[in-house]
Design a protein around this motif. Structure first.
Motif, short mmCIF file in Angstrom:
data_model
loop_
_atom_site.label_atom_id
_atom_site.label_comp_id
_atom_site.label_asym_id
_atom_site.label_seq_id
_atom_site.Cartn_x
_atom_site.Cartn_y
_atom_site.Cartn_z
N ASP A 9 2.69 -29.10 21.11
CA ASP A 9 3.09 -29.86 22.26
C ASP A 9 3.83 -31.32 21.91
OD1 ASP A 9 3.40 -30.74 24.88
OD2 ASP A 9 1.27 -31.22 24.96
N GLY A 10 5.11 -31.11 22.04
CA GLY A 10 5.89 -32.34 21.74
C GLY A 10 5.69 -32.70 20.09
N ASP A 11 5.22 -33.70 20.08
CA ASP A 11 4.88 -34.20 18.50
C ASP A 11 3.45 -33.93 17.98
OD1 ASP A 11 7.08 -35.40 18.67
OD2 ASP A 11 6.42 -37.49 18.97
N ARG A 12 2.56 -33.28 18.85
CA ARG A 12 1.13 -33.09 18.53
C ARG A 12 0.93 -31.35 18.33
NH1 ARG A 12 -3.55 -32.01 21.30
NH2 ARG A 12 -2.47 -31.96 23.16
N ARG A 13 0.20 -30.99 17.08
CA ARG A 13 -0.31 -29.84 16.96
C ARG A 13 -1.14 -29.73 17.77
NH1 ARG A 13 -1.96 -27.66 11.07
NH2 ARG A 13 -3.69 -26.36 11.61
N VAL A 14 -1.43 -28.47 18.55
CA VAL A 14 -2.36 -28.08 19.41
C VAL A 14 -3.17 -26.93 18.93
CG1 VAL A 14 -1.48 -29.08 21.54
CG2 VAL A 14 -0.90 -26.84 20.72
N ALA A 15 -2.62 -26.29 18.17
CA ALA A 15 -3.34 -25.08 17.38
C ALA A 15 -2.85 -24.13 16.54
CB ALA A 15 -3.45 -23.81 18.66
N ALA A 16 -3.46 -23.51 15.50
CA ALA A 16 -2.94 -23.00 14.42
C ALA A 16 -3.86 -21.69 13.98
CB ALA A 16 -2.87 -23.93 13.28
N GLY A 17 -3.43 -20.49 13.79
CA GLY A 17 -4.22 -19.44 13.46
C GLY A 17 -3.57 -18.03 14.03
N GLY A 18 -4.21 -17.31 14.34
CA GLY A 18 -3.69 -16.05 14.73
C GLY A 18 -3.09 -16.06 15.98
N LEU A 19 -2.34 -15.39 16.42
CA LEU A 19 -1.22 -15.60 17.42
C LEU A 19 -2.13 -15.36 18.87
CD1 LEU A 19 1.52 -15.84 18.77
CD2 LEU A 19 1.95 -13.34 18.69
N PRO A 20 -3.04 -14.47 19.17
CA PRO A 20 -3.87 -14.68 20.26
C PRO A 20 -4.81 -15.89 20.44
CG PRO A 20 -4.08 -12.42 19.48
CD PRO A 20 -3.27 -13.32 18.18
N GLU A 21 -5.20 -16.66 19.25
CA GLU A 21 -5.81 -17.76 19.49
C GLU A 21 -4.84 -18.71 19.61
OE1 GLU A 21 -7.77 -14.92 17.22
OE2 GLU A 21 -6.09 -15.58 16.61
N VAL A 22 -3.79 -18.83 19.31
CA VAL A 22 -2.75 -19.90 19.24
C VAL A 22 -2.42 -20.08 20.79
CG1 VAL A 22 -0.26 -20.71 18.56
CG2 VAL A 22 -2.05 -20.36 16.67
N ALA A 23 -2.09 -18.88 21.30
CA ALA A 23 -1.54 -18.55 22.81
C ALA A 23 -2.56 -18.97 23.51
CB ALA A 23 -1.12 -16.89 22.72
N ARG A 24 -3.77 -18.67 23.48
CA ARG A 24 -4.86 -19.06 24.37
C ARG A 24 -5.04 -20.83 24.30
NH1 ARG A 24 -8.99 -16.22 26.14
NH2 ARG A 24 -8.48 -14.69 24.67
N ALA A 25 -4.73 -21.37 23.31
CA ALA A 25 -4.94 -22.70 23.22
C ALA A 25 -4.04 -23.43 23.94
CB ALA A 25 -5.08 -23.13 21.80
N ALA A 26 -2.76 -22.82 23.26
CA ALA A 26 -1.42 -23.41 24.11
C ALA A 26 -1.40 -23.14 25.77
CB ALA A 26 -0.39 -22.67 23.61
N LYS A 27 -1.88 -21.94 26.12
CA LYS A 27 -2.19 -21.83 27.36
C LYS A 27 -2.80 -22.78 28.19
CE LYS A 27 -2.21 -19.44 31.53
NZ LYS A 27 -1.21 -19.71 32.50
N GLN A 28 -3.91 -23.32 27.41
CA GLN A 28 -4.97 -24.25 27.95
C GLN A 28 -4.42 -25.58 28.09
OE1 GLN A 28 -8.26 -23.89 25.50
NE2 GLN A 28 -9.20 -22.15 26.46
N VAL A 29 -3.42 -25.85 27.02
CA VAL A 29 -2.63 -27.04 27.36
C VAL A 29 -1.57 -27.02 28.55
CG1 VAL A 29 -0.86 -28.65 26.13
CG2 VAL A 29 -3.04 -27.75 24.91
N HIS A 30 -0.78 -26.08 28.43
CA HIS A 30 0.02 -25.84 29.59
C HIS A 30 -0.52 -25.86 30.95
CE1 HIS A 30 2.49 -23.28 32.40
NE2 HIS A 30 3.62 -23.77 31.61
#
Length: 195
Positions: A9-30
């Motif tokens: 999210d911009g300059d900050r890493r918000v998640a790393a791992g499998g695609l479902p886990e990353v998508a879930r974390a990114a959706k929460q930020v969104h």
């Protein structure tokens, strides 16, 4: 070892791992910040992964691209094998074009053309393995840096240092970049988190 996928999210890493886990974390930020600038990268190649964040988490997960990451030592198999070959063994027939002298040489090899070509490829893979890994790592770091740091100070010099295999200069040039971007660029280029 780089994660399968990584989200920023911009300059900050918000998640790393499998695609479902990353998508879930990114959706929460969104959902917390509608102005979030989320980018999701393939962890090996730094190709951008397009994720539609509309709807619920279940909606987002249902729309995820069906991406399979082949093992590092295996080529990606085609979705549906076609034509001759030995599908149960993973053998798929494909066409190659050779000059007559190449076919003549292959015809003289023990085991036939297919065996000779497989041996040649395996030998070439062993001989160029380190160079190939280095090139792929540089390409992934270049793609990531171009997307995330193309307007950062010393970007062009850092790219030159990357392709010149000058790790010390590379680390010095990106030292003032945001930590998550800097650390991921180093991990892609050199396979670790330290500069």
């Amino acid at each position: 070892m780089n994660p399968a996928y990584i989200a920023f999210d911009g300059d900050r890493r918000v998640a790393a791992g499998g695609l479902p886990e990353v998508a879930r974390a990114a959706k929460q930020v969104h959902d917390r910040r509608k102005d979030a600038a989320i980018l999701v990268f393939d962890g090996r190649t730094s190709a951008l992964v397009d994720i539609d964040f509309r709807g619920s988490i279940d909606d987002v997960l249902a729309r995820l691209p069906k991406l399979e990451v082949p093992a590092a030592d295996e080529p990606a198999a085609p979705a549906t094998p076609r034509g001759p070959g030995r599908p149960k063994l993973g053998v798929v027939a494909r066409e190659i074009t050779l000059l007559p002298r190449h076919w003549d040489w292959l015809a003289q090899q023990k085991g036939g053309a297919s065996v000779a070509i497989r041996k040649l490829i395996d030998e070439a893979r062993r001989a160029s393995g380190d160079k190939d890994r280095t090139r792929l790592a540089q390409d992934a770091a270049y793609r990531f840096m171009t997307t995330m740091a193309g307007n950062r100070p010393h970007y062009e010099d850092a790219i030159r240092a990357l392709f010149a295999h000058d790790r010390r200069r590379f680390a010095t040039l990106i030292a003032d970049w945001p930590a998550d971007i800097r650390d991921h660029a180093v991990a892609l280029a050199y396979g670790d988190q330290a500069g």
